[in-house]
Scaffold this motif. Structure first.
Motif, PDB file in Angstrom:
ATOM      1  N   TYR A   1      36.109  32.552  39.212  1.00  0.00           N
ATOM      2  CA  TYR A   1      37.514  32.706  39.128  1.00  0.00           C
ATOM      3  C   TYR A   1      37.783  33.127  37.759  1.00  0.00           C
ATOM      4  N   TYR A   2      38.668  34.202  37.741  1.00  0.00           N
ATOM      5  CA  TYR A   2      39.071  34.654  36.352  1.00  0.00           C
ATOM      6  C   TYR A   2      40.789  34.835  36.580  1.00  0.00           C
ATOM      7  N   CYS A   3      41.209  35.216  35.435  1.00  0.00           N
ATOM      8  CA  CYS A   3      42.558  35.558  35.142  1.00  0.00           C
ATOM      9  C   CYS A   3      42.653  36.907  35.470  1.00  0.00           C
ATOM     10  N   GLY A   4      43.575  37.143  36.310  1.00  0.00           N
ATOM     11  CA  GLY A   4      43.891  38.752  36.923  1.00  0.00           C
ATOM     12  C   GLY A   4      45.130  39.071  36.008  1.00  0.00           C
ATOM     13  N   GLY A   5      45.732  40.352  36.233  1.00  0.00           N
ATOM     14  CA  GLY A   5      46.606  40.880  35.458  1.00  0.00           C
ATOM     15  C   GLY A   5      48.153  40.521  36.400  1.00  0.00           C
ATOM     16  N   GLU A   6      49.388  41.069  35.966  1.00  0.00           N
ATOM     17  CA  GLU A   6      50.527  40.880  36.754  1.00  0.00           C
ATOM     18  C   GLU A   6      50.521  41.569  37.913  1.00  0.00           C
TER      19      GLU A   6
ATOM     20  N   GLY B   1      49.608  41.030  41.051  1.00  0.00           N
ATOM     21  CA  GLY B   1      48.193  41.095  41.598  1.00  0.00           C
ATOM     22  C   GLY B   1      47.268  41.768  41.292  1.00  0.00           C
ATOM     23  N   ASN B   2      47.438  42.633  40.120  1.00  0.00           N
ATOM     24  CA  ASN B   2      46.378  43.362  39.503  1.00  0.00           C
ATOM     25  C   ASN B   2      45.127  42.565  39.264  1.00  0.00           C
ATOM     26  N   MET B   3      44.069  43.079  39.695  1.00  0.00           N
ATOM     27  CA  MET B   3      42.792  42.223  39.791  1.00  0.00           C
ATOM     28  C   MET B   3      41.988  42.652  38.468  1.00  0.00           C
ATOM     29  N   ASN B   4      42.654  43.362  37.512  1.00  0.00           N
ATOM     30  CA  ASN B   4      41.999  43.577  36.218  1.00  0.00           C
ATOM     31  C   ASN B   4      41.961  42.311  35.276  1.00  0.00           C
ATOM     32  N   PRO B   5      41.309  42.081  34.434  1.00  0.00           N
ATOM     33  CA  PRO B   5      41.332  40.728  33.758  1.00  0.00           C
ATOM     34  C   PRO B   5      42.651  40.797  32.919  1.00  0.00           C
ATOM     35  N   GLY B   6      43.307  39.535  33.086  1.00  0.00           N
ATOM     36  CA  GLY B   6      44.676  39.437  32.423  1.00  0.00           C
ATOM     37  C   GLY B   6      45.075  37.870  32.097  1.00  0.00           C
ATOM     38  N   ALA B   7      46.334  37.650  32.436  1.00  0.00           N
ATOM     39  CA  ALA B   7      46.686  36.283  32.132  1.00  0.00           C
ATOM     40  C   ALA B   7      47.631  35.708  32.937  1.00  0.00           C
ATOM     41  N   LYS B   8      48.068  36.193  34.312  1.00  0.00           N
ATOM     42  CA  LYS B   8      49.110  35.932  34.987  1.00  0.00           C
ATOM     43  C   LYS B   8      48.645  35.412  36.554  1.00  0.00           C
ATOM     44  N   THR B   9      47.554  35.782  36.953  1.00  0.00           N
ATOM     45  CA  THR B   9      47.196  35.402  38.401  1.00  0.00           C
ATOM     46  C   THR B   9      45.656  34.876  38.393  1.00  0.00           C
ATOM     47  N   LEU B  10      45.248  34.379  39.239  1.00  0.00           N
ATOM     48  CA  LEU B  10      43.664  33.890  39.583  1.00  0.00           C
ATOM     49  C   LEU B  10      43.244  34.801  40.688  1.00  0.00           C
ATOM     50  N   VAL B  11      42.151  35.251  40.115  1.00  0.00           N
ATOM     51  CA  VAL B  11      41.248  36.133  41.023  1.00  0.00           C
ATOM     52  C   VAL B  11      40.012  35.482  41.290  1.00  0.00           C
ATOM     53  N   ARG B  12      39.514  35.523  42.608  1.00  0.00           N
ATOM     54  CA  ARG B  12      38.173  34.969  43.072  1.00  0.00           C
ATOM     55  C   ARG B  12      37.456  36.090  43.467  1.00  0.00           C
ATOM     56  N   GLU B  13      36.090  36.145  42.740  1.00  0.00           N
ATOM     57  CA  GLU B  13      35.152  36.970  42.969  1.00  0.00           C
ATOM     58  C   GLU B  13      33.897  36.473  43.591  1.00  0.00           C
ATOM     59  N   SER B  14      33.418  37.001  44.572  1.00  0.00           N
ATOM     60  CA  SER B  14      32.025  36.452  45.407  1.00  0.00           C
ATOM     61  C   SER B  14      31.008  36.993  44.550  1.00  0.00           C
TER      62      SER B  14
ATOM     63  N   LEU C   1      57.479  29.120  33.875  1.00  0.00           N
ATOM     64  CA  LEU C   1      57.001  28.285  32.788  1.00  0.00           C
ATOM     65  C   LEU C   1      57.313  29.332  31.402  1.00  0.00           C
ATOM     66  N   ASN C   2      57.535  30.504  31.874  1.00  0.00           N
ATOM     67  CA  ASN C   2      57.266  31.325  30.535  1.00  0.00           C
ATOM     68  C   ASN C   2      55.912  31.040  30.034  1.00  0.00           C
ATOM     69  N   ASP C   3      54.964  31.322  30.701  1.00  0.00           N
ATOM     70  CA  ASP C   3      53.557  31.002  30.128  1.00  0.00           C
ATOM     71  C   ASP C   3      52.554  31.884  30.927  1.00  0.00           C
ATOM     72  N   GLY C   4      51.607  31.715  30.473  1.00  0.00           N
ATOM     73  CA  GLY C   4      50.217  32.600  30.820  1.00  0.00           C
ATOM     74  C   GLY C   4      49.027  31.593  30.832  1.00  0.00           C
ATOM     75  N   ILE C   5      47.939  32.245  31.232  1.00  0.00           N
ATOM     76  CA  ILE C   5      46.635  31.452  31.591  1.00  0.00           C
ATOM     77  C   ILE C   5      45.831  31.440  30.181  1.00  0.00           C
TER      78      ILE C   5
END
Length: 184
Positions: free
Chosen positions: A113-118, A120-133, A152-156
């Motif tokens: 699991y890593y943080c994706g972009g805004e 639904g962008n799957m590139n590394p970022g701080a707004k979403t959670l991406v699952r990679e097998s 929350l006006n926040d990021g990961i």
């Protein structure tokens, strides 16, 4: 274990006393089941403190901030899409290194699991959670996380996994528990 902790504290204090950082400190430190400590020394690479106290560099890198331990070795025979497994093939635990960009963790389910972009962008970022097998298949995990973070006006700022499965998402203002069904 007390000796390893004392040595680690001594080394970290020495590094802090004799060197100045030109960037924020790294956010990667893990301990394997044998008590070996691995940490990122910013702008230098990954350092191992063995149980006997021996210090060694196991990976040189000038850009790393994040890493995780894949204790079961789900990624021991593959390279993640955006990150680098720095242990040799088939070595368990596998150590995955992120040269900046995103906190990472390997879950109990064997996915990374890593943080994706805004948006639904799957590139590394701080707004979403991406699952990679281990087969490099990526999916957006926890679709409502971005809305929650925006409210929350926040990021990961960090990720951790619990033995029973959930992924914990650290933010500046809170810690969110994400269940394996993607609910917060």
């Amino acid at each position: 274990m007390k000796k390893v902790k004392l040595i680690l504290i001594t080394i970290l204090l020495q590094v802090g006393l004799f060197y100045t950082a030109t960037a924020h400190p790294a956010s990667g430190i893990v301990v394997d089941k044998n008590g070996n400590v691995y940490f990122i020394y910013s702008k230098k690479g990954v350092v191992k403190i063995a149980v006997d106290g021996k210090l060694s560099y196991i990976h040189k890198g000038t850009d790393g901030h994040w890493m995780c331990l894949d204790e079961q070795g789900f990624f021991s025979q593959t390279q993640p899409k955006y990150f680098e497994r720095i242990t040799p093939d088939k070595v368990k635990p596998a150590i995955i290194y992120a040269g900046g960009g995103s906190p990472i963790v390997v879950g109990k389910d064997g996915n990374m699991y890593y943080c994706g972009g805004e948006n639904g962008n799957m590139n590394p970022g701080a707004k979403t959670l991406v699952r990679e097998s281990p087969a490099k298949q990526q999916t957006l995990f926890c679709p409502h996380l971005e809305d929650t973070l925006n409210n929350l006006n926040d990021g990961i700022t960090g990720l951790a996994t619990a033995p029973d499965g959930p992924i914990y998402v650290a933010c500046w203002n809170s810690i969110l528990k994400v269940s394996m069904d993607g609910s917060i």
